[in-house]
Motif scaffolding. Structure first.
Motif, PDB file in Angstrom:
ATOM      1  N   TRP A  67       0.823  -1.208   0.000  1.00 22.23           N
ATOM      2  CA  TRP A  67       0.000   0.000   0.000  1.00 22.23           C
ATOM      3  C   TRP A  67       0.857   1.257   0.000  1.00 22.23           C
ATOM      4  O   TRP A  67       1.782   1.399   0.807  1.00 22.23           O
ATOM      5  CB  TRP A  67      -0.903   0.026   1.230  1.00 22.23           C
ATOM      6  CG  TRP A  67      -1.767   1.260   1.282  1.00 22.23           C
ATOM      7  CD1 TRP A  67      -1.473   2.452   1.895  1.00 22.23           C
ATOM      8  CD2 TRP A  67      -3.030   1.435   0.642  1.00 22.23           C
ATOM      9  NE1 TRP A  67      -2.490   3.353   1.696  1.00 22.23           N
ATOM     10  CE2 TRP A  67      -3.460   2.746   0.925  1.00 22.23           C
ATOM     11  CE3 TRP A  67      -3.837   0.605  -0.126  1.00 22.23           C
ATOM     12  CZ2 TRP A  67      -4.662   3.254   0.468  1.00 22.23           C
ATOM     13  CZ3 TRP A  67      -5.048   1.115  -0.580  1.00 22.23           C
ATOM     14  CH2 TRP A  67      -5.448   2.415  -0.287  1.00 22.23           C
ATOM     15  N   THR A  92      -7.007   0.710  -5.758  1.00 23.58           N
ATOM     16  CA  THR A  92      -7.196   0.486  -4.327  1.00 23.58           C
ATOM     17  C   THR A  92      -8.300  -0.520  -4.008  1.00 23.58           C
ATOM     18  O   THR A  92      -8.622  -0.720  -2.836  1.00 23.58           O
ATOM     19  CB  THR A  92      -7.527   1.811  -3.616  1.00 23.58           C
ATOM     20  OG1 THR A  92      -8.735   2.345  -4.164  1.00 23.58           O
ATOM     21  CG2 THR A  92      -6.400   2.818  -3.794  1.00 23.58           C
ATOM     22  N   SER A 129      -9.026   5.248   1.772  1.00 24.08           N
ATOM     23  CA  SER A 129      -8.124   5.116   0.627  1.00 24.08           C
ATOM     24  C   SER A 129      -7.886   6.440  -0.082  1.00 24.08           C
ATOM     25  O   SER A 129      -7.330   6.466  -1.188  1.00 24.08           O
ATOM     26  CB  SER A 129      -8.716   4.119  -0.372  1.00 24.08           C
ATOM     27  OG  SER A 129      -9.984   4.595  -0.852  1.00 24.08           O
TER      28      SER A 129
END
Length: 531
Positions: free
Chosen positions: A7, A121, A185
């Motif tokens: 991430w 995402t 996100s």
């Protein structure tokens, strides 16, 4: 630089405190880390493309690897192992609606599958290439990221769909406005992705979900462009915005988005309050939501999440003093942390704060000022980075979410946690589960659960553990009055459960829409609707 197998930015690291690792070891055992593949190894495994070179797209292995998966736990494991099984054959980077239409025409000419790609995402498998005899072309919207028009009289902004959260806010704030949509996100996900998956921001209590913010735009389809005009309201038949909202790339590719924006506020603050136990906390947040006190966000952690947050916070001496103080005030073992925000002008916020404090005091709330609220605001987009630190410590973490009516919130929450906590018992493994409510409505609330477990001896066995956990919780959700997704969308991971919620007639209607806009089934097959 963005991580290729995890991430966010490589420069951003959220450390796991030593006491945090010890906390998890006490509950589920010592961590055991699996080995990561290198980028070079992963690139060497990318097979040759089935596409010929073309000016509209790239067939380079690096581009194809970086656009092959999202951020679901199966995606994470595949990237960490460096074996993805399926890859797009090419990646296109259109910079205009005209180029999107050219890609649709090319797909018809060459019999291609197209997968729209926003910020990558997705945690539900939206952007994963399907098993297909057709070549697969991923269409990254990253270059279509500009503010195209701002109607300051109507407060309507028109953007390209590839604008990320920071790009949306920076372009609006330069003009004195905000969209106010802040999913976890936010730093990576895009406006088009929010619309296509029906996203919800952390301050939806003030600004609304993406359904309330989405005013119109354009969906490019094989049947032609679908133009959605922006009206303040309309009774002219069914609202065709709903064809675009939640379409997840099955009906077309979004090429422009009109959103309702707000003027920047002069004052915003976040506060933390501890409630003595879960029953009181649940009643307090429900009544606060139903009283329509003008707050911008409400987030209630259950007792286990509160305990986990304090354990992972670091600063053990300060936390110990806080624990002593809370115990003296009646919020000891079983306490629950409620975080809330006030957003507006100072006079409005002072009134909202006074109402909230008076309400929560009646339930034994211990007010701790802005210290914990500011900490939440500072870290609000950093939780996904913790997956990296937990992985290095030998633990796997994932999340799932749903929503249900207030009369069912506690029942469903307890069932979800039990389904996860007990799922790996046959293997002698424990699962640490904790939950919060973060999007509240007059009639109900979202339920957002995180769960931590240890990896198995290898990647396939670890994936098998996740599949068991995901299925147990998803089956529990659809069988006990929850939606299969409140904010993450359907993708491929949730598609098998959608019929439980929608019913066969509704699924048939969605399939008819898909055939209308995409007769040959080239757009994101397997997403939203099972093939």
């Amino acid at each position: 630089m963005r991580r290729w197998n995890g991430w966010g930015e490589q420069s951003t690291v959220v450390e796991l405190p030593a006491q945090g690792a010890g906390f998890l070891a006490q509950r589920i055992g010592a961590g055991s880390r699996l080995a990561d593949a290198s980028l070079e190894t992963a690139l060497a495994r990318v097979p040759p493309s089935r596409l010929m070179p073309h000016a509209l797209y790239s067939i380079e292995a690096h581009d194809r690897l970086l656009h092959a998966r999202g951020q679901s736990l199966p995606d994470w494991l595949a990237l960490r192992e460096g074996t993805l099984e399926r890859y797009p054959d090419g990646v296109a980077f259109p910079d205009s609606a005209e180029q999107v239409r050219q890609l649709l025409a090319l797909a018809e000419q060459q019999d291609l599958c197209l997968i729209p790609y926003g910020g990558g995402t997705s945690v539900a498998g939206h952007i994963n290439p399907p098993v297909s005899t057709r070549p697969v072309l991923t269409v990254s919207m990253a270059r279509m990221n500009r503010l195209l028009e701002l109607d300051e009289s109507s407060l309507i902004a028109t953007f390209g769909p590839g604008a990320s959260g920071p790009q949306v806010e920076s372009q609006l704030r330069a003009r004195g406005y905000t969209l106010g949509h802040f999913p976890q996100s936010w730093e990576l996900s895009t406006l088009g992705g929010w619309v296509a998956s029906r996203s919800s921001g952390q301050q939806s209590l003030r600004y609304g979900r993406i359904e309330q913010l989405f005013a119109g735009g354009t969906l490019e389809t094989f049947a032609g462009p679908l133009q959605i005009p922006a009206f303040p309201a309309s009774a002219a038949g069914p609202d065709l915005r709903e064809v675009v909202l939640g379409c997840e790339g099955r009906f077309g590719i979004i090429s422009s988005v009109k959103v309702r924006v707000s003027a920047l506020v002069e004052d915003e603050r976040f506060y933390g309050v501890f409630l003595p136990d879960w029953p009181k906390a649940l009643q307090a947040i429900r009544q606060l939501a139903q009283a329509r006190v003008p707050l911008s966000m409400l987030r209630l952690s259950n007792a286990v999440e509160t305990e986990t947050q304090l354990a992972l916070a670091g600063h053990p001496r300060q936390i110990a003093w806080l624990e002593k103080y809370l115990k003296l005030r009646g919020a000891g073992q079983g306490k629950c942390l409620l975080t809330f925000g006030v957003t507006g002008n100072r006079q409005q916020n002072a009134l909202s704060l006074r109402q909230a404090r008076q309400h929560l005091k009646a339930f034994g709330g211990v007010f701790t000022g802005t210290l914990l609220g500011n900490k939440w605001a500072h870290n609000r987009f950093r939780f996904p980075y913790l997956r990296e630190s937990l992985w290095h410590a030998g633990y796997v973490v994932d999340t799932l979410e749903t929503a249900t009516d207030w009369s069912n919130v506690d029942n469903l929450l307890q069932r979800i946690e039990a389904s996860l906590r007990d799922c790996l018992a046959a293997e002698g493994e424990q699962v640490h589960v904790f939950t919060h409510l973060s999007h509240v409505y007059g009639e109900g609330s979202s339920i957002y659960s995180s769960y931590v477990f240890r990896p198995a001896a290898d990647y396939p066995a670890t994936l098998a553990r996740w599949k068991a956990l995901k299925h147990a919780a998803s089956q529990t959700i659809v069988e006990h009055g929850g939606t299969i997704s409140h904010q993450h969308g359907v993708g491929k991971d949730h598609a098998p459960y959608l019929v439980h919620e929608k019913g066969e007639l509704a699924i048939a209607a969605l399939r008819s829409l898909s055939r209308h806009f995409d007769p040959a089934g080239r757009l994101n097959p397997g997403t939203l609707l099972e093939e």
